[in-house]
Design a protein around this motif. Structure first.
Motif, PDB file in Angstrom:
ATOM      1  N   PRO A 199       4.290  15.337 -26.759  1.00 39.77           N
ATOM      2  CA  PRO A 199       3.094  15.240 -27.601  1.00 39.77           C
ATOM      3  C   PRO A 199       1.935  16.110 -27.138  1.00 39.77           C
ATOM      4  O   PRO A 199       1.776  16.386 -25.945  1.00 39.77           O
ATOM      5  N   GLU A 200       1.156  16.517 -28.114  1.00 40.24           N
ATOM      6  CA  GLU A 200      -0.118  17.159 -27.796  1.00 40.24           C
ATOM      7  C   GLU A 200      -1.119  16.116 -27.313  1.00 40.24           C
ATOM      8  O   GLU A 200      -1.891  16.355 -26.388  1.00 40.24           O
ATOM      9  N   PHE A 201      -1.107  14.956 -27.981  1.00 35.55           N
ATOM     10  CA  PHE A 201      -1.991  13.852 -27.631  1.00 35.55           C
ATOM     11  C   PHE A 201      -1.199  12.554 -27.767  1.00 35.55           C
ATOM     12  O   PHE A 201      -0.217  12.491 -28.510  1.00 35.55           O
ATOM     13  N   ALA A 202      -1.639  11.540 -27.061  1.00 31.35           N
ATOM     14  CA  ALA A 202      -0.980  10.239 -27.167  1.00 31.35           C
ATOM     15  C   ALA A 202      -1.937   9.170 -26.685  1.00 31.35           C
ATOM     16  O   ALA A 202      -2.958   9.453 -26.056  1.00 31.35           O
ATOM     17  N   GLY A 203      -1.583   7.912 -26.983  1.00 29.05           N
ATOM     18  CA  GLY A 203      -2.442   6.821 -26.539  1.00 29.05           C
ATOM     19  C   GLY A 203      -2.118   5.529 -27.243  1.00 29.05           C
ATOM     20  O   GLY A 203      -0.986   5.294 -27.686  1.00 29.05           O
TER      21      GLY A 203
END
Length: 360
Positions: free
Chosen positions: A203-207
């Motif tokens: 992923p480029e971003f995750a959370g």
């Protein structure tokens, strides 16, 4: 292969359309000679049964069946683990839970012969995640193991690692309906364990994202994988997305982008509406927000007046306390408001009440 503990689009969004070195103490005869590996596709209707596959897999299967973007997966049902875990618990409980876990890890990996051929279609690297019926309880979030960066060659080891985490000390209180196999003789318990196998996203971003009762969504995000965030190694950035799309959180907007934050919030609200889950784990990869996990968040503690801690009676050996603090030959004078100094013992309390005072 990395262990994490410790744990991923939206109906209303136009972009986020739904969719061991220790020898095993076991005799070989304690293990089944082979396990018939009956695996399930996440698209199977049976995967929506939490008692069969565990809460995590069941929630993802329900979400995927409704069109939410859940990565493809193969699921090992909980029943597959029961023979190995029960043998480990009954034979090793006298030596402690850690010995039991090592014994599970020492099981013959050929038990899973043929499974890599079924999993190969997902691609590599893989993520191998726990899915226990007990994970329906928010208090057990992160209690079981998952593994990232798993190759086909390491698949059996990762599955055994997930299973071994099911051996645990019992919770302080046992609740009716808990999905645990008790080892009454030693007070340990083992939880039947399902396993989710997926292609690991990059992923480029995750959370994660939490839906508040008023409809606002608190999004916590990081750049790249959320493994460090979920494990508590990273704090990430936080934003609150209102139902009208207004975002509070300049750092998160700068790091993640307003568009992604709104997509995540839309996904979280849609999951909450469809499944009743108020907390999701997500990842943004290949231009999409993916659902990695959904569950109900733990209840917030109710606000109320501060409660005075209860006094806990203690007994302090004043002579040992003094000898531990002062070198031989020094004079330690111990005074107290309560107790009898005749035998060198003083009664005191922790939290409220008198305390022992040591002076030279």
């Amino acid at each position: 292969m990395t262990s994490v503990c410790g744990s991923r689009k939206c109906l209303s969004s136009t972009r986020t359309r739904p969719r061991s070195s220790h020898a095993s103490p076991f005799k070989r005869s304690l293990w089944p000679d082979e396990i018939a590996v009956h695996v399930l596709s996440i698209d199977s209707v049976h995967c929506q049964d939490a008692h069969l596959v565990g809460a995590k897999a069941a929630h993802l299967a329900r979400a995927r069946s409704l069109g939410f973007p859940v990565p493809d997966a193969i699921v090992l049902p909980c029943s597959l683990s029961e023979a190995v875990l029960s043998a480990a618990a009954s034979q090793v409980a006298p030596e402690g839970v850690h010995a039991g876990r090592l014994a599970v890890m020492a099981a013959d990996p050929s038990l899973f012969a043929g499974l890599p051929a079924r999993v190969r279609q997902l691609g590599e690297p893989l993520v191998v995640r726990s899915s226990s019926p007990a994970e329906a309880d928010p208090r057990l979030a992160g209690a079981f193991a998952s593994f990232l960066g798993v190759s086909l060659d390491d698949l059996a080891t990762a599955i055994l690692g997930v299973w071994s985490s099911a051996l645990r000390d019992p919770p302080p209180q046992t609740h009716e309906g808990d999905d645990c196999l008790d080892v009454a003789s030693q007070g340990h318990s083992v939880t039947p364990m399902g396993v989710i196998i997926q292609r690991e996203l990059d992923p480029e971003f995750a959370g994660c994202a939490h839906v508040a009762p008023a409809g606002d969504v608190r999004v916590i995000a990081t750049v790249g994988s959320a493994a460090g965030l979920m494990a508590g190694w990273e704090s990430g950035v936080t934003a609150t997305v209102a139902e009208n799309g207004v975002i509070a959180g300049d750092a998160a907007i700068s790091a993640i982008g307003a568009g992604v934050l709104v997509e995540v919030a839309d996904l979280a609200r849609s999951i909450c509406s469809a499944l009743g889950d108020t907390l999701i784990e997500w990842a943004y990869a290949s231009g999409e927000v993916w659902l990695l996990q959904s569950r109900k968040a733990a209840a917030e503690p109710s606000a109320g007046p501060a409660r005075q801690p209860e006094a806990v009676p203690l007994r302090i050996d004043a002579r040992r306390l003094a000898s531990a603090i002062y070198p031989a030959g020094d004079l330690a004078v111990v005074s107290t408001e309560v107790g009898d100094a005749a035998d060198g013992w003083f009664a005191t309390e922790c939290g409220v009440g008198p305390v022992v005072i040591v002076d030279v």
